[in-house]
Design a protein around this motif. Structure first.
Motif, PDB file in Angstrom:
ATOM      1  N   SER A  96       1.054  -1.848   0.030  1.00 27.35           N
ATOM      2  CA  SER A  96       0.079   0.027   0.294  1.00 27.35           C
ATOM      3  C   SER A  96       0.481   1.326  -0.161  1.00 27.35           C
ATOM      4  CB  SER A  96      -0.552  -0.365   1.010  1.00 27.35           C
ATOM      5  OG  SER A  96      -0.186  -0.333   2.624  1.00 27.35           O
ATOM      6  N   ASN A  97      -0.123   2.272  -0.607  1.00 30.67           N
ATOM      7  CA  ASN A  97       0.760   4.110  -0.740  1.00 30.67           C
ATOM      8  C   ASN A  97       1.939   3.998  -0.976  1.00 30.67           C
ATOM      9  OD1 ASN A  97      -1.366   4.601   1.612  1.00 30.67           O
ATOM     10  ND2 ASN A  97       0.503   4.021   3.159  1.00 30.67           N
ATOM     11  N   LEU A  98       2.113   3.210  -1.954  1.00 29.25           N
ATOM     12  CA  LEU A  98       3.153   3.087  -3.227  1.00 29.25           C
ATOM     13  C   LEU A  98       2.848   4.651  -3.672  1.00 29.25           C
ATOM     14  CD1 LEU A  98       4.171  -0.398  -4.093  1.00 29.25           C
ATOM     15  CD2 LEU A  98       5.380   1.139  -2.682  1.00 29.25           C
ATOM     16  N   THR A  99       3.643   5.630  -4.106  1.00 29.77           N
ATOM     17  CA  THR A  99       3.390   6.481  -4.069  1.00 29.77           C
ATOM     18  C   THR A  99       3.632   6.876  -6.249  1.00 29.77           C
ATOM     19  OG1 THR A  99       4.973   7.580  -2.864  1.00 29.77           O
ATOM     20  CG2 THR A  99       4.447   9.332  -4.269  1.00 29.77           C
ATOM     21  N   ASN A 100       4.795   6.146  -6.203  1.00 24.88           N
ATOM     22  CA  ASN A 100       4.748   6.183  -7.669  1.00 24.88           C
ATOM     23  C   ASN A 100       4.857   4.877  -8.614  1.00 24.88           C
ATOM     24  OD1 ASN A 100       6.080   9.319  -7.877  1.00 24.88           O
ATOM     25  ND2 ASN A 100       7.849   8.469  -7.009  1.00 24.88           N
ATOM     26  N   ILE A 101       5.086   3.827  -8.353  1.00 22.77           N
ATOM     27  CA  ILE A 101       5.150   2.175  -8.774  1.00 22.77           C
ATOM     28  C   ILE A 101       2.844   1.756  -8.464  1.00 22.77           C
ATOM     29  CG2 ILE A 101       5.594   0.236  -8.481  1.00 22.77           C
ATOM     30  CD1 ILE A 101       7.640   0.672  -7.809  1.00 22.77           C
ATOM     31  N   GLU A 102       3.001   1.895  -9.630  1.00 22.88           N
ATOM     32  CA  GLU A 102       1.212   0.623  -9.694  1.00 22.88           C
ATOM     33  C   GLU A 102       1.248  -0.380 -10.071  1.00 22.88           C
ATOM     34  OE1 GLU A 102      -2.822   0.489 -12.039  1.00 22.88           O
ATOM     35  OE2 GLU A 102      -1.124   1.673 -12.885  1.00 22.88           O
ATOM     36  N   MET A 103       1.511  -1.298  -8.653  1.00 25.52           N
ATOM     37  CA  MET A 103       2.138  -2.940  -9.020  1.00 25.52           C
ATOM     38  C   MET A 103       0.438  -3.528  -9.372  1.00 25.52           C
ATOM     39  SD  MET A 103       4.526  -5.035  -6.449  1.00 25.52           S
ATOM     40  CE  MET A 103       3.599  -4.530  -4.169  1.00 25.52           C
ATOM     41  N   ILE A 104       0.599  -4.732  -9.976  1.00 27.46           N
ATOM     42  CA  ILE A 104      -0.363  -5.337 -10.908  1.00 27.46           C
ATOM     43  C   ILE A 104       0.416  -7.601 -10.538  1.00 27.46           C
ATOM     44  CG2 ILE A 104      -1.597  -6.272 -13.072  1.00 27.46           C
ATOM     45  CD1 ILE A 104      -2.331  -3.395 -11.878  1.00 27.46           C
ATOM     46  N   PHE A 105      -0.416  -7.664 -10.201  1.00 28.18           N
ATOM     47  CA  PHE A 105      -0.110  -9.674 -10.472  1.00 28.18           C
ATOM     48  C   PHE A 105      -0.542  -9.974 -11.544  1.00 28.18           C
ATOM     49  CE2 PHE A 105       0.175  -7.921  -5.264  1.00 28.18           C
ATOM     50  CZ  PHE A 105       1.315  -8.294  -5.315  1.00 28.18           C
ATOM     51  N   PHE A 106      -0.002 -10.733 -11.749  1.00 25.98           N
ATOM     52  CA  PHE A 106      -0.493 -11.579 -13.017  1.00 25.98           C
ATOM     53  C   PHE A 106      -2.057 -12.395 -12.116  1.00 25.98           C
ATOM     54  CE2 PHE A 106       3.547 -11.089 -15.147  1.00 25.98           C
ATOM     55  CZ  PHE A 106       3.265 -10.510 -15.642  1.00 25.98           C
ATOM     56  N   PRO A 107      -2.374 -13.039 -12.671  1.00 23.86           N
ATOM     57  CA  PRO A 107      -3.619 -13.771 -12.394  1.00 23.86           C
ATOM     58  C   PRO A 107      -3.163 -15.174 -12.233  1.00 23.86           C
ATOM     59  CG  PRO A 107      -4.033 -13.263 -14.620  1.00 23.86           C
ATOM     60  CD  PRO A 107      -2.831 -12.783 -14.098  1.00 23.86           C
ATOM     61  N   ALA A 108      -3.303 -16.314 -10.677  1.00 23.23           N
ATOM     62  CA  ALA A 108      -2.596 -17.097 -10.385  1.00 23.23           C
ATOM     63  C   ALA A 108      -2.598 -18.104 -11.117  1.00 23.23           C
ATOM     64  CB  ALA A 108      -3.965 -17.460  -9.175  1.00 23.23           C
ATOM     65  N   ASN A 109      -1.355 -18.594 -11.046  1.00 23.47           N
ATOM     66  CA  ASN A 109      -0.483 -19.264 -12.366  1.00 23.47           C
ATOM     67  C   ASN A 109      -0.570 -19.616 -14.006  1.00 23.47           C
ATOM     68  OD1 ASN A 109       0.807 -21.849 -11.949  1.00 23.47           O
ATOM     69  ND2 ASN A 109      -1.144 -23.627 -12.621  1.00 23.47           N
ATOM     70  N   THR A 110      -0.377 -18.447 -13.909  1.00 22.93           N
ATOM     71  CA  THR A 110       0.114 -17.765 -15.473  1.00 22.93           C
ATOM     72  C   THR A 110       1.073 -17.697 -15.415  1.00 22.93           C
ATOM     73  OG1 THR A 110      -1.244 -15.753 -14.981  1.00 22.93           O
ATOM     74  CG2 THR A 110      -2.600 -17.378 -15.296  1.00 22.93           C
ATOM     75  N   THR A 111       2.299 -17.051 -15.255  1.00 24.67           N
ATOM     76  CA  THR A 111       3.259 -16.731 -15.669  1.00 24.67           C
ATOM     77  C   THR A 111       4.191 -17.420 -15.849  1.00 24.67           C
ATOM     78  OG1 THR A 111       4.129 -17.302 -12.569  1.00 24.67           O
ATOM     79  CG2 THR A 111       3.228 -15.164 -12.845  1.00 24.67           C
ATOM     80  N   SER A 112       3.751 -18.513 -15.634  1.00 24.51           N
ATOM     81  CA  SER A 112       4.821 -18.998 -16.701  1.00 24.51           C
ATOM     82  C   SER A 112       4.717 -19.180 -18.410  1.00 24.51           C
ATOM     83  CB  SER A 112       4.649 -21.291 -16.890  1.00 24.51           C
ATOM     84  OG  SER A 112       3.138 -21.250 -17.090  1.00 24.51           O
ATOM     85  N   ILE A 113       3.610 -18.249 -18.286  1.00 28.18           N
ATOM     86  CA  ILE A 113       3.392 -17.938 -20.082  1.00 28.18           C
ATOM     87  C   ILE A 113       3.110 -15.884 -19.624  1.00 28.18           C
ATOM     88  CG2 ILE A 113       1.016 -17.274 -21.897  1.00 28.18           C
ATOM     89  CD1 ILE A 113       0.126 -20.098 -20.295  1.00 28.18           C
ATOM     90  N   LEU A 114       2.357 -16.146 -18.770  1.00 30.78           N
ATOM     91  CA  LEU A 114       2.887 -13.885 -18.738  1.00 30.78           C
ATOM     92  C   LEU A 114       3.960 -13.420 -18.900  1.00 30.78           C
ATOM     93  CD1 LEU A 114      -1.059 -13.323 -17.561  1.00 30.78           C
ATOM     94  CD2 LEU A 114      -0.536 -14.140 -20.325  1.00 30.78           C
ATOM     95  N   GLN A 115       4.836 -14.419 -18.168  1.00 26.75           N
ATOM     96  CA  GLN A 115       5.539 -13.254 -17.135  1.00 26.75           C
ATOM     97  C   GLN A 115       7.096 -13.219 -18.150  1.00 26.75           C
ATOM     98  OE1 GLN A 115       6.923 -11.898 -13.368  1.00 26.75           O
ATOM     99  NE2 GLN A 115       7.045 -14.095 -13.368  1.00 26.75           N
ATOM    100  N   PRO A 116       7.353 -12.398 -18.436  1.00 26.25           N
ATOM    101  CA  PRO A 116       8.391 -11.222 -19.697  1.00 26.25           C
ATOM    102  C   PRO A 116      10.100 -12.097 -19.640  1.00 26.25           C
ATOM    103  CG  PRO A 116       6.932  -9.668 -19.433  1.00 26.25           C
ATOM    104  CD  PRO A 116       6.293 -10.712 -18.472  1.00 26.25           C
ATOM    105  N   MET A 117      10.513 -11.949 -17.672  1.00 29.20           N
ATOM    106  CA  MET A 117      11.486 -12.805 -17.532  1.00 29.20           C
ATOM    107  C   MET A 117      11.420 -14.259 -17.230  1.00 29.20           C
ATOM    108  SD  MET A 117      12.892  -9.883 -17.023  1.00 29.20           S
ATOM    109  CE  MET A 117      12.097  -8.908 -17.697  1.00 29.20           C
ATOM    110  N   ASP A 118      10.240 -14.187 -17.081  1.00 28.81           N
ATOM    111  CA  ASP A 118      10.267 -16.119 -17.828  1.00 28.81           C
ATOM    112  C   ASP A 118      10.494 -17.216 -19.041  1.00 28.81           C
ATOM    113  OD1 ASP A 118       9.976 -16.913 -14.965  1.00 28.81           O
ATOM    114  OD2 ASP A 118       8.207 -16.989 -14.608  1.00 28.81           O
ATOM    115  N   GLN A 119      10.624 -15.643 -20.234  1.00 25.78           N
ATOM    116  CA  GLN A 119      10.598 -16.110 -21.140  1.00 25.78           C
ATOM    117  C   GLN A 119      11.855 -16.329 -21.760  1.00 25.78           C
ATOM    118  OE1 GLN A 119       7.685 -17.019 -22.162  1.00 25.78           O
ATOM    119  NE2 GLN A 119       6.635 -16.428 -20.695  1.00 25.78           N
ATOM    120  N   SER A 120      12.252 -15.312 -21.493  1.00 23.66           N
ATOM    121  CA  SER A 120      13.542 -15.231 -22.579  1.00 23.66           C
ATOM    122  C   SER A 120      14.850 -15.015 -21.223  1.00 23.66           C
ATOM    123  CB  SER A 120      14.236 -14.998 -24.392  1.00 23.66           C
ATOM    124  OG  SER A 120      13.013 -15.879 -24.398  1.00 23.66           O
ATOM    125  N   VAL A 121      15.104 -13.615 -20.864  1.00 24.72           N
ATOM    126  CA  VAL A 121      15.297 -12.891 -20.199  1.00 24.72           C
ATOM    127  C   VAL A 121      16.820 -13.770 -18.891  1.00 24.72           C
ATOM    128  CG1 VAL A 121      15.414 -10.491 -18.836  1.00 24.72           C
ATOM    129  CG2 VAL A 121      13.781 -11.027 -20.261  1.00 24.72           C
TER     130      VAL A 121
END
Length: 454
Positions: free
Chosen positions: A292-317
């Motif tokens: 809570s109370n972050l001033t400059n960052i809007e933090m958004i969570f991927f839906p549960a158990n979708t990060t293997s598909i949606l998370q860019p860092m997990d793709q190639s980075v």
């Protein structure tokens, strides 16, 4: 008016003892430092010693969190039994990973069981203890986020169609970031991979081989945040006389990302942005609390158990990062005629350089592959990405070296920590062993500087 206000604050603070400073007063100290005042000047103005100011600053995140929770005049204290508190927090995170709902009576019963196992005889899991434990670790009994058992492509597609466009239109690619952590066997050489392949990394030799790296980059590939490295040793001997590291280094007994470390890093980043607004995409593991109370960052969570598909860092980075890192270890082996010994200082230097070598094309490709961005020249960028890195076998073949690593050795080397988790589901015995200070952990800093004999 400002002078009168600050004079009133100073007078009120001086009336309180060091031990009974309330949260509101501590916040006044912290805000003064955050606005650019030197700690020494703040200490003089508020009438406190440098050590008192340093202690308040060190605990600033906990203090600011307590302020947001409404406990403005309650003292923040360490738990009486720190090992028990850490064991309970680890156990609670384990249950969250498994999507197990936890009630107050369950927490109290487990705490009394752990206390008995730790030899604590004067402990009672009262309602007061429960309330303080929940407050310390920001625990509520609302909906617990966690990974589902299977990837639901309907959920993934729905998020990409219905949620992502609204977020994407609010930010430019330069201001959309993804962050994730990965485990790395930082000392490991190709000839050791078969020895450790398939082992559970909980304790012992293998545990000392691992670190966790937390990486973040923006969608355009133009900005990569300094890597956070989490090790087991708080003060590795090899860091002695080193004034500045190329990474942010943290440590805990397991070398894992924790909710506390995550919050510290994100809040520090939030303060550094100084008015620049960014979107940060992260997965919803227990080590990533909703801040809570972050001033400059809007933090958004991927839906549960979708990060293997949606998370860019997990793709190639992350794969690219580890590839560059392992090339540096192999080069160290070649140049030392097989006598290389990698310590933590080598590891953080290699990782920092490897992170520099992860290209903007790789990062952009990863965001595109995750479905978060389309490119007009996608085919050209894909070709650039595919031609970017040689395999380790192709890369090492260019050197005239007597050290022969078979393609199988190098393939195992590439994949050895591919699925290494950064938060492990432990048994009760393993949890208690992890929080108990033993002789082995007391020697850990000294062993860090010794050559690896595995």
């Amino acid at each position: 008016m400002l002078t009168f206000h600050m004079t009133t604050v100073v007078r009120n603070i001086r009336m309180a003892s060091k031990e009974s400073l309330c949260v509101t007063q501590k916040v006044a100290l912290i805000r003064a430092i955050e606005k650019g005042e030197k700690k020494s000047d703040v200490g003089k103005r508020f009438g406190f010693s440098p050590s008192t100011v340093a202690t308040i600053w060190k605990n600033k995140d906990k203090i600011l969190h307590a302020e947001t929770e409404g406990s403005s005049c309650k003292k923040i204290r360490k738990p009486k039994f720190e090992d028990l508190d850490q064991a309970m927090l680890t156990w609670f995170h384990k249950q969250r990973c498994n999507n197990v709902p936890i009630s107050g009576p369950v927490l109290k019963t487990k705490a009394e069981h752990f206390a008995q196992q730790l030899g604590i005889i004067d402990f009672k899991a009262s309602e007061g203890w429960l309330g303080k434990f929940k407050q310390r670790h920001n625990i509520t009994y609302g909906k617990i986020s966690g990974e589902a058992l299977n990837v639901d492509l309907n959920v993934t597609n729905s998020w990409l169609i219905n949620v992502w466009p609204k977020l994407n239109e609010k930010y430019t690619p330069d201001n959309i970031f993804n962050a994730d952590e990965t485990g790395i066997f930082y000392k490991m050489t190709p000839d050791k991979t078969l020895k450790f392949k398939g082992e559970k990394c909980v304790g012992g030799k293998l545990s000392k081989e691992r670190i966790t790296a937390f990486v973040a980059a923006n969608m355009s590939g133009t900005e990569k945040r300094k890597i956070m490295v989490i090790g087991k040793s708080k003060n590795p001997r090899c860091f002695k006389n080193i004034k500045r590291l190329p990474v942010t280094y943290k440590a805990n007994k397991s070398a894992w990302m924790t909710s506390i470390l995550f919050e510290e890093e994100i809040r520090k980043w939030d303060a550094e942005l100084k008015g620049r607004k960014v979107l940060l995409l992260v997965d919803n593991c227990p080590a990533h609390p909703n801040l809570s109370n972050l001033t400059n960052i809007e933090m958004i969570f991927f839906p549960a158990n979708t990060t293997s598909i949606l998370q860019p860092m997990d793709q190639s980075v992350i794969k690219s990062l580890k590839g560059h890192y392992r090339k540096k270890i192999l080069m160290e082996i070649i140049e030392s005629d097989g006598n290389a010994s990698i310590n933590m200082l080598d590891a953080v230097n290699f990782l920092s350089k490897a992170w520099e070598e992860v290209t903007a094309e790789t990062i952009r490709h990863s965001f595109r592959h995750a479905g978060l961005r389309s490119f007009a020249n996608a085919e050209e960028e894909i070709e650039q990405f595919e031609n970017e890195d040689d395999t380790l076998s192709e890369w090492i073949a260019q050197f005239n070296t007597p050290h022969t690593f078979t393609p199988e050795d190098l393939q195992n080397y590439v994949e050895i920590d591919e699925n290494l988790v950064t938060t492990i589901s432990l048994t009760d015995e393993e949890i208690l062993n992890a929080v108990t200070k033993g002789e082995e952990e007391q020697k850990e800093d000294e062993e860090e500087a010794q050559p690896d004999d595995n």
